[in-house]
Design an enzyme around this catalytic site. Sequence first.
Site, PDB file in Angstrom:
ATOM      1  N   ASP A 299      25.131 -26.875 140.191  1.00  0.00           N
ATOM      2  CA  ASP A 299      24.542 -28.024 139.516  1.00  0.00           C
ATOM      3  C   ASP A 299      25.104 -28.062 138.101  1.00  0.00           C
ATOM      4  O   ASP A 299      24.791 -27.195 137.320  1.00  0.00           O
ATOM      5  CB  ASP A 299      23.013 -27.956 139.516  1.00  0.00           C
ATOM      6  N   GLU A 497      27.372 -16.318 131.164  1.00  0.00           N
ATOM      7  CA  GLU A 497      27.049 -16.846 132.500  1.00  0.00           C
ATOM      8  C   GLU A 497      28.290 -17.440 133.183  1.00  0.00           C
ATOM      9  O   GLU A 497      28.462 -17.365 134.398  1.00  0.00           O
ATOM     10  CB  GLU A 497      25.974 -17.918 132.260  1.00  0.00           C
TER      11      GLU A 497
HETATM   12  O1  LIG Z   1      17.863 -25.824 134.303  1.00  0.00           O
HETATM   13  C1  LIG Z   1      18.927 -26.392 134.974  1.00  0.00           C
HETATM   14  C2  LIG Z   1      19.322 -25.635 136.219  1.00  0.00           C
HETATM   15  O2  LIG Z   1      19.440 -24.266 135.901  1.00  0.00           O
HETATM   16  C3  LIG Z   1      19.680 -23.372 136.973  1.00  0.00           C
HETATM   17  O3  LIG Z   1      21.027 -23.442 137.408  1.00  0.00           O
HETATM   18  C4  LIG Z   1      21.982 -22.629 136.787  1.00  0.00           C
HETATM   19  O4  LIG Z   1      21.530 -21.300 136.529  1.00  0.00           O
HETATM   20  C5  LIG Z   1      21.101 -20.536 137.673  1.00  0.00           C
HETATM   21  C6  LIG Z   1      20.724 -19.161 137.162  1.00  0.00           C
HETATM   22  O5  LIG Z   1      21.855 -18.447 136.723  1.00  0.00           O
HETATM   23  C7  LIG Z   1      22.197 -20.489 138.746  1.00  0.00           C
HETATM   24  O6  LIG Z   1      21.671 -19.934 139.918  1.00  0.00           O
HETATM   25  C8  LIG Z   1      22.734 -21.879 139.044  1.00  0.00           C
HETATM   26  O7  LIG Z   1      23.846 -21.744 139.901  1.00  0.00           O
HETATM   27  C9  LIG Z   1      23.161 -22.539 137.729  1.00  0.00           C
HETATM   28  O8  LIG Z   1      23.719 -23.792 137.961  1.00  0.00           O
HETATM   29  C10 LIG Z   1      18.777 -23.610 138.173  1.00  0.00           C
HETATM   30  O9  LIG Z   1      19.150 -22.795 139.269  1.00  0.00           O
HETATM   31  C11 LIG Z   1      18.787 -25.055 138.579  1.00  0.00           C
HETATM   32  O10 LIG Z   1      17.992 -25.283 139.702  1.00  0.00           O
HETATM   33  C12 LIG Z   1      18.318 -25.853 137.368  1.00  0.00           C
HETATM   34  O11 LIG Z   1      18.162 -27.191 137.703  1.00  0.00           O
END
Ligand SMILES: OC[C@H]1O[C@H](O[C@H]2O[C@H](CO)[C@@H](O)[C@H](O)[C@H]2O)[C@H](O)[C@@H](O)[C@@H]1O
Length: 544
Positions: A299, A497
């Site tokens: 995302d 990240e």
């Molecule tokens: O708050 C926005 C989005 O944040 C997360 O996504 C991102 O961080 C996660 C944790 O590291 C990771 O799993 C994901 O691949 C990243 O894009 C969250 O998982 C999203 O659902 C959220 O909308």
Amino acid sequence: TDLPPSCSRPVYCDSNLLHHVQMARIFNDSKTFVDLVMNYDEAKTLHDFDVLLNETDQNPSKKQLEAFVDQYFSEEGELEEWQPTDFCDNPEFLKLIRDKDLRKFGKGINDIWPLLARKVKPAVREKPEQFSLVPVTHGFIIPGGRFKEIYYWDTYWIIEGLLVSGMEDTAKGMIENLIELLVKFGHIPNGSRWYYQERSQPPMLTDMVALYYKYTQDLEFLKANIASLENEISYWLDTQAVSFDKDGEYYTLLRYYSPSAGPRPESYFEDYNVTIAMSEEERLDFYIDTKSAAESGWDFSSRWFVAADGSNSGDLTDLHTRYIIPVDLNAIFAGALKNVAHFHRLLNNGRKAAQYEVLLKQWMDTIQKVLWDDKDGIWYDYDFRDNRHRKYFYTSNVAPLWQGVVALDLVKTQGPKVVNYLKNSGGLDFPGGVPTSLKNTGEQWDCPNMWPPEVSIVVKALEHVGTKEASELAFDVAQTFVRACHSGFLQYKQMFEKYDAETPGELGGGGEYNMQYGFGWSNGVVLEMLNKYGSVLTANDSSD
Ligand SMILES: OC[C@H]1O[C@H](O[C@H]2O[C@H](CO)[C@@H](O)[C@H](O)[C@H]2O)[C@H](O)[C@@H](O)[C@@H]1O
């Protein structure tokens, strides 16, 4: 509409309070508000906010909203720091790293584990209705920064690193936490927050168990949890499978699909603003496709854009995730069938194993028939609404090899084609690692961002091909990756990240939130590479 809200906790998912506070932009990051703890119970909080709305003619000022949030919510009280009892500051794997700078790097990363270790405070279990955090029993490693809860697919790479560090108990506890969430919700949510209730993330639970089993041979653990693993497989089959026609044949595969109403609570302001000029129907669709994209873990990315001409151009208003059959999701799912069949064999449940093997074969055949493009020598995501492959470079294209769900004879014929595809794609030509895509959209899962788990996927896919050329390429990709992370670590004393593939060690960018440090999966993948290639990796050419 008939759609459920994002979750069954109105304060965090479906209320006037959420709407007014998020749209007033009291906090720079929308996630901050939905992570706050309620000072009173939910009914009183909602009731008193209604009183404020009535007193202000439904239009409270930003100042009044700030005062309300101040009185009714707090920041503290959910998580405490935790010292994993199996942490060791000089784990065995360090001895196998030949290059002294990289050995120091490995030690530096290992030392980060305790800084990211957390446990849920008892207060959350005592008054769960006042928290957006979902309590779990065991301590865990968080990704880092704003991501201070459990994330489903991140946990796979965190566990990979923990096992390299010899932290088997912590890894086991983290898997047990996910199984607890699975039992509670019927699926594993995106993360351990109520506002993630209605969507999952790439289903890698069985991969985690397989990894844990490889290190421990813990048959009792398999026995205790096999039923839960099967339940997760059923969940995905029941909710995300879709059947479609391709060239006159009928196929069934999985897609990401998270139908619920409203903006993502943790990105409410961002989502709501994208929909301002949309019709009601477009808005509903947008929220579903946005959440489905979040479910993919990518995302956001051009991977989920389908512009009017069917291409991956456009912006967030072109998100049409639900019409795309993703290579990685179906490879991960086939991998789960393979894992569960294998676990049943280990447990002497021959009949059960055979059932999963039949489904596995069917899934592998369908992946070949629908996703493989023989001319280009690669698997592509498939748009089943427009009946076409999405012929773009994405690291996820190699996922069937990564998951080992390609029949052995096909690995021999198709593997070298995939190696050629990668070599000619341009995706391996970046000095700072492999970007997830070659398209620069400003979204975080596009060029030039390099995400550590995707680099791990590419390396393992190449290793699986088994030829000398593929193995050498896998090593080159690993070397470039480790060197980039190392140079970033030397410069910033941090792990990120995501990284910028164009400039080794630099922070990635784009997307809707600031860069996050920590960082669970980046640490995991570096340790994986150091463990695997430590005897030959070098920090730079002069140390060759
Ligand atoms: O708050 C926005 C989005 O944040 C997360 O996504 C991102 O961080 C996660 C944790 O590291 C990771 O799993 C994901 O691949 C990243 O894009 C969250 O998982 C999203 O659902 C959220 O909308």
